[in-house]
Motif scaffolding. Structure first.
Motif, mmCIF file in Angstrom:
data_model
loop_
_atom_site.group_PDB
_atom_site.id
_atom_site.type_symbol
_atom_site.label_atom_id
_atom_site.label_comp_id
_atom_site.label_asym_id
_atom_site.label_seq_id
_atom_site.Cartn_x
_atom_site.Cartn_y
_atom_site.Cartn_z
ATOM 1 N N VAL A 147 0.848 -1.182 0.000
ATOM 2 C CA VAL A 147 0.000 0.000 0.000
ATOM 3 C C VAL A 147 0.884 1.232 0.000
ATOM 4 C CG1 VAL A 147 -1.701 1.322 1.287
ATOM 5 C CG2 VAL A 147 -1.877 -1.155 1.189
ATOM 6 N N ASN A 148 0.657 2.072 -0.986
ATOM 7 C CA ASN A 148 1.415 3.322 -1.062
ATOM 8 C C ASN A 148 2.904 3.134 -0.878
ATOM 9 O OD1 ASN A 148 -0.797 4.849 -1.479
ATOM 10 N ND2 ASN A 148 -0.330 6.310 0.139
ATOM 11 N N SER A 149 3.430 2.153 -1.556
ATOM 12 C CA SER A 149 4.855 1.897 -1.419
ATOM 13 C C SER A 149 5.503 1.923 -2.793
ATOM 14 C CB SER A 149 5.078 0.540 -0.754
ATOM 15 O OG SER A 149 4.409 0.512 0.485
ATOM 16 N N PRO A 150 6.759 2.291 -2.839
ATOM 17 C CA PRO A 150 7.433 2.408 -4.130
ATOM 18 C C PRO A 150 7.603 1.049 -4.792
ATOM 19 C CG PRO A 150 8.983 2.709 -2.320
ATOM 20 C CD PRO A 150 7.620 2.630 -1.716
ATOM 21 N N GLY A 151 7.792 1.062 -6.095
ATOM 22 C CA GLY A 151 8.026 -0.182 -6.825
ATOM 23 C C GLY A 151 6.793 -1.045 -6.855
ATOM 24 N N GLY A 152 6.968 -2.293 -6.569
ATOM 25 C CA GLY A 152 5.803 -3.144 -6.505
ATOM 26 C C GLY A 152 5.727 -4.129 -7.637
ATOM 27 N N HIS A 153 6.815 -4.324 -8.335
ATOM 28 C CA HIS A 153 6.814 -5.375 -9.334
ATOM 29 C C HIS A 153 6.814 -6.674 -8.569
ATOM 30 C CE1 HIS A 153 7.915 -1.920 -11.551
ATOM 31 N NE2 HIS A 153 8.997 -1.768 -10.820
ATOM 32 N N GLY A 154 6.016 -7.580 -9.014
ATOM 33 C CA GLY A 154 6.000 -8.871 -8.327
ATOM 34 C C GLY A 154 4.988 -8.918 -7.202
#
Lengths: 332, 332
Positions: A147-154
């Motif tokens: 939640v509301n965090s940078p990146g997030g691939h995967g």
DNA sequence: TTGAAAGCGCTACCAC
DNA sequence: GTGGTAGCGCTTTCAA
């Protein structure tokens, strides 16, 4: 004497059936004779029995608990988010295991480890934590929603639609005749802060390439709004609109302008982001974010993702809504 | 390949020692050769092992988790309280298992049951739940701390010092020349609401037995403050001070008075309770409550109580502080 | 439809 | 110091 420590075996003994049958009754699994079921249920009632969930989760390898790791944040946001999560979680029969990470990234690791075997998945909000550190902290195989965090691939990720919100507000300011719009930005490490700042720059470049663009960097609190605004006032206030990175900064700006005797919105318009309850009472124009909805959605996405089949990770934007109040009314 | 599912046996195998030794190293229990310890630790690192806590708690009968059951409340209170609890909990190596109970008392039972075997103790806040229902829901033998809940015999309990707070505020109003002080009370089922109302009556009776006493009952929200205040205005406002049951009601009162063109504090003083962040910006006099401290204290008392020896149940009052701002300045 | 028993991963006791 | 092992309370095959 409803012994808080009755076990399934006590129930079995009292009911005159085997442990296996009791288990079946309790889980509605397998076939079980209605009469048996009644026997078991009445034994359960008599003993005030309720199953030990640690044991159950050990044997099923599912805990029906969701780990929630949040930054140490102030204001309404925290409560609203947790309220939303709790609502969705309890609807699905899940419990929330909470842990705040204080700015220290080290703690994220610790919190995650402390949850091993205790949760079926985690919701992680770490707007300040660089993607790499986060990824190395997240045990693989553990379903996670960001939640509301940078990146997030995967990983599945949820975000506030900062771009949509800021774009709408900048557009509104321009349409109502503002010409020198300055942006008070939150901290550089903060994902939302950066997205909002970028959206401000992009929208200005697109809609009003000839107008000046100016960003003052601070942090997401009212004190910072005060300092930055005071700086502008000291310069002679070469500005007719202040777009704050969030409502707290807008509040600082508002109070400082008021003290300096600057007319809002006639001389300067002020806008925020978040629509905290305060905003309504300050008559502050802002962007409303449905935080309860965000929390609910996070849990739902996580539970869906735990369903076994790994649907491809998606990033979902949580819609925002432009809320126009007094502080951005067109100047006379 | 740091397999999220390495077990203690994998570690033992890799380290070339027994499961028992690994366990000893992990728990710093018993004697273990430094060399062995190193072997084990490096195996742990290599496998990215971290213990399954469900299993551990099943075998130790301790979970290092605290159940937290809160009403579905709005505003800052929730977040602050949880922040305090989390802070104290993580200091002691505990996790928080959260569950909101929505007004429905039935849910309390459900929430409690859902935590069986998962927590070492619970913190229960149920200001609306009658003592009897609560007691029958609380599994005996489960250490519990009550926060702002009625009754509390047999359990440690924490309360806000409503009496101290209201007494101080009423005294202040009287000392600054107010004569017709009306109290806007929260709902009758709410413990805090009742204590505050009673404290108002008691203080008036003690300090100013000849002055009129008047209570208008509503609920703890701004809408209610608005309705009640409007009623007073319709009567011709036979009042020179409004003591609201909490800040939200005070806020409703304030806005309504402002709209009606009534001068605050010259014509009417207004006071609240809680000192929510909003209060500062409204320049509202109020009673400050240290909510983070309350949350921390609740966890500490619970953990101390779980220490085995059952110290006699006590009720602790969380101190309040009189915060005087503009809305109760003496009339000219 | 029911029961016996084999684990789930870990701790702790007891023997070496 | 170390290893074997009996549970913790539950679910879930597998037979009966």
């Amino acid at each position: 004497m409803s012994g808080s420590s009755a076990t399934i075996r006590d129930v079995a003994r009292l009911a005159g059936f085997s442990v296996a049958s009791v288990s079946r009754v309790l889980n509605n699994s397998g076939k079980v004779n209605p009469a048996t079921r009644e026997c078991v249920l009445s034994a359960v009632r008599e003993l005030g029995y309720s199953p030990n969930l640690a044991a159950r989760s050990l044997s099923t390898a599912r805990s029906h608990a969701i780990g929630v790791i949040l930054p140490d944040m102030h204001g309404e946001f925290f409560g609203e988010l947790v309220r939303g999560m709790d609502r969705a979680a309890s609807e699905h029969g899940y419990l929330l295991l909470l842990s705040n990470i204080h700015a220290d990234p080290q703690m994220a690791n610790h919190a995650l480890a402390a949850m091993r075997g205790l949760v079926d998945g985690v919701i992680l909000m770490a707007p300040q934590l660089p993607e790499m550190e986060r990824e190395s902290a997240l045990p693989q195989g553990l379903p996670a929603v960001l939640v509301n965090s940078p990146g997030g691939h995967g990983h599945h990720a949820l975000r506030i639609d900062n771009v949509g919100g800021v774009t709408a507000m900048v557009t509104h300011l321009l349409e109502t005749g503002r010409r020198t719009i300055v942006h008070l930005a939150g901290a550089r490490q903060n994902l939302d802060a950066m997205e909002r700042q970028q959206a401000y720059r992009d929208t200005m470049a697109r809609l009003a390439p000839d107008l000046p663009v100016r960003v003052l960097e601070g942090t997401f609190d009212d004190a910072s709004g005060t300092v930055l605004t005071q700086r502008l006032i000291d310069e002679g206030l070469p500005v007719d609109a202040i777009l704050a990175g969030n409502d707290m900064m807008a509040l600082g700006a508002l109070l400082t302008l008021r003290e300096a005797g600057v007319a809002v919105p006639d001389r300067v318009a002020v806008a925020g982001f978040d629509d905290v309850p305060l905003a309504r009472y300050l008559d502050l124009s802002t962007i409303s974010v449905d935080i309860v909805g965000l929390g609910m959605r996070a849990v739902e996405v996580l539970i869906a993702g735990m369903g076994g089949d790994a649907s491809p990770p998606r990033t979902e934007l949580n819609k925002t809504r432009l809320v126009l109040r007094g502080t951005t009314r067109p100047a006379c």
